[in-house]
Design a protein around this motif. Structure first.
Motif, mmCIF file in Angstrom:
data_model
loop_
_atom_site.group_PDB
_atom_site.id
_atom_site.type_symbol
_atom_site.label_atom_id
_atom_site.label_comp_id
_atom_site.label_asym_id
_atom_site.label_seq_id
_atom_site.Cartn_x
_atom_site.Cartn_y
_atom_site.Cartn_z
ATOM 1 N N LYS A 1 59.587 20.412 31.379
ATOM 2 C CA LYS A 1 60.523 20.961 30.399
ATOM 3 C C LYS A 1 59.933 22.170 29.678
ATOM 4 C CE LYS A 1 63.619 17.390 28.896
ATOM 5 N NZ LYS A 1 64.908 17.519 28.683
ATOM 6 N N SER A 2 58.639 22.139 29.426
ATOM 7 C CA SER A 2 57.993 23.233 28.695
ATOM 8 C C SER A 2 58.026 24.549 29.466
ATOM 9 C CB SER A 2 56.548 22.873 28.353
ATOM 10 O OG SER A 2 55.794 22.685 29.532
ATOM 11 N N TYR A 3 58.334 24.513 30.751
ATOM 12 C CA TYR A 3 58.401 25.729 31.567
ATOM 13 C C TYR A 3 59.766 26.389 31.506
ATOM 14 C CZ TYR A 3 53.927 24.699 33.899
ATOM 15 O OH TYR A 3 52.604 24.470 34.196
ATOM 16 N N ASP A 4 60.701 25.828 30.726
ATOM 17 C CA ASP A 4 62.022 26.423 30.519
ATOM 18 C C ASP A 4 62.720 26.762 31.833
ATOM 19 O OD1 ASP A 4 64.153 27.261 28.952
ATOM 20 O OD2 ASP A 4 63.406 29.310 28.809
ATOM 21 N N GLN A 5 62.751 25.821 32.740
ATOM 22 C CA GLN A 5 63.419 25.898 34.037
ATOM 23 C C GLN A 5 62.731 26.788 35.067
ATOM 24 O OE1 GLN A 5 67.692 26.086 33.968
ATOM 25 N NE2 GLN A 5 67.770 25.212 31.923
ATOM 26 N N THR A 6 61.578 27.350 34.734
ATOM 27 C CA THR A 6 60.811 28.112 35.720
ATOM 28 C C THR A 6 60.038 27.122 36.573
ATOM 29 O OG1 THR A 6 60.594 30.055 34.314
ATOM 30 C CG2 THR A 6 58.970 29.807 36.063
ATOM 31 N N ALA B 1 43.510 28.586 51.853
ATOM 32 C CA ALA B 1 43.518 28.968 50.444
ATOM 33 C C ALA B 1 44.834 28.469 49.849
ATOM 34 C CB ALA B 1 43.419 30.484 50.302
ATOM 35 N N ALA B 2 44.886 28.417 48.535
ATOM 36 C CA ALA B 2 46.123 28.055 47.838
ATOM 37 C C ALA B 2 46.460 29.162 46.846
ATOM 38 C CB ALA B 2 45.974 26.723 47.116
ATOM 39 N N VAL B 3 47.727 29.465 46.751
ATOM 40 C CA VAL B 3 48.216 30.440 45.779
ATOM 41 C C VAL B 3 49.348 29.768 45.009
ATOM 42 C CG1 VAL B 3 49.266 32.707 45.421
ATOM 43 C CG2 VAL B 3 47.611 32.390 47.268
ATOM 44 N N THR B 4 49.282 29.871 43.689
ATOM 45 C CA THR B 4 50.284 29.287 42.812
ATOM 46 C C THR B 4 50.977 30.420 42.064
ATOM 47 O OG1 THR B 4 48.947 27.285 42.554
ATOM 48 C CG2 THR B 4 50.629 27.689 40.879
ATOM 49 N N PHE B 5 52.298 30.351 41.984
ATOM 50 C CA PHE B 5 53.074 31.418 41.362
ATOM 51 C C PHE B 5 54.378 30.869 40.791
ATOM 52 C CE2 PHE B 5 53.745 31.043 45.875
ATOM 53 C CZ PHE B 5 55.129 30.929 45.989
ATOM 54 N N ALA B 6 54.981 31.634 39.885
ATOM 55 C CA ALA B 6 56.282 31.270 39.331
ATOM 56 C C ALA B 6 57.359 31.591 40.362
ATOM 57 C CB ALA B 6 56.539 32.034 38.044
ATOM 58 N N TYR B 7 58.383 30.736 40.420
ATOM 59 C CA TYR B 7 59.476 30.910 41.376
ATOM 60 C C TYR B 7 60.787 30.686 40.637
ATOM 61 C CZ TYR B 7 61.970 30.551 45.841
ATOM 62 O OH TYR B 7 62.803 30.759 46.914
ATOM 63 N N GLU B 8 61.625 31.702 40.590
ATOM 64 C CA GLU B 8 62.847 31.627 39.789
ATOM 65 C C GLU B 8 64.122 31.759 40.615
ATOM 66 O OE1 GLU B 8 62.108 34.553 36.703
ATOM 67 O OE2 GLU B 8 61.098 33.019 35.503
#
Length: 170
Positions: A141-146, A101-108
């Motif tokens: 760039k649209s992710y504002d460094q996220t 499976a694949a899981v996609t998430f924000a990483y800061e």
């Protein structure tokens, strides 16, 4: 009425299933990634609805409504993942590859792992669940460094893995 999150702030499965953005049946029947929104707090927030180019997320006129996912409209583009201020949006693909499976998430966090890296996948509480491979790291760039990271994991862990163990700087 949704049960309040535990004092820990971590939603349990019973609460998640009752939220309009978390549709396990749709996830199991859909080919490809589907957005799963783990949001149970009625707060004024709607960037996920605003950014979705396909209208797959609906909050409505009252921006304290919980976001609802329209599975047939979701293309798995991931635009919503980076804009969620609560880091409550994930893309899950239960059939990414044979047995995976694949899981996609924000990483800061820093450092950011590289594609192909082997990491430890974690559950909502930060407990290690299994080994994972970094499949993709994106940061337009649209992710504002996220950064938005996609990992592959054993398929049986698709409903519980929601992140990775932070990588220590060497």
């Amino acid at each position: 009425m949704l049960k309040k999150a535990k004092v820990s702030g971590i939603l349990d499965q019973e609460t998640l299933i009752k939220t309009p953005g978390y549709d396990i049946e749709a996830l199991e029947s859909k080919k490809g990634a589907l957005v799963m929104i783990e949001c149970a707090e009625k707060i004024p927030c709607n960037p996920c609805e605003t950014v979705c180019p396909h209208g797959a997320i609906q909050v409505g006129d009252n921006i304290t409504n919980l976001p609802q996912v329209i599975p047939e409209k979701c293309t798995g583009c991931g635009m919503c993942v980076a804009v969620c201020p609560g880091l409550a949006i994930f893309l899950v693909d239960t059939d990414y590859a044979k047995g995976r499976a694949a899981v996609t998430f924000a990483y800061e966090y820093l450092p950011v792992p590289d594609k192909g890296s082997k990491v430890k996948a974690t559950d909502r509480e930060g407990n290690v669940v299994c080994n994972a491979t970094i499949e993709k790291v994106v940061s337009p760039k649209s992710y504002d460094q996220t950064k938005v990271i996609t990992i592959s994991i054993p398929a049986e862990n698709a409903h519980i893995v929601r992140g990775i163990q932070r990588i220590s700087e060497v």
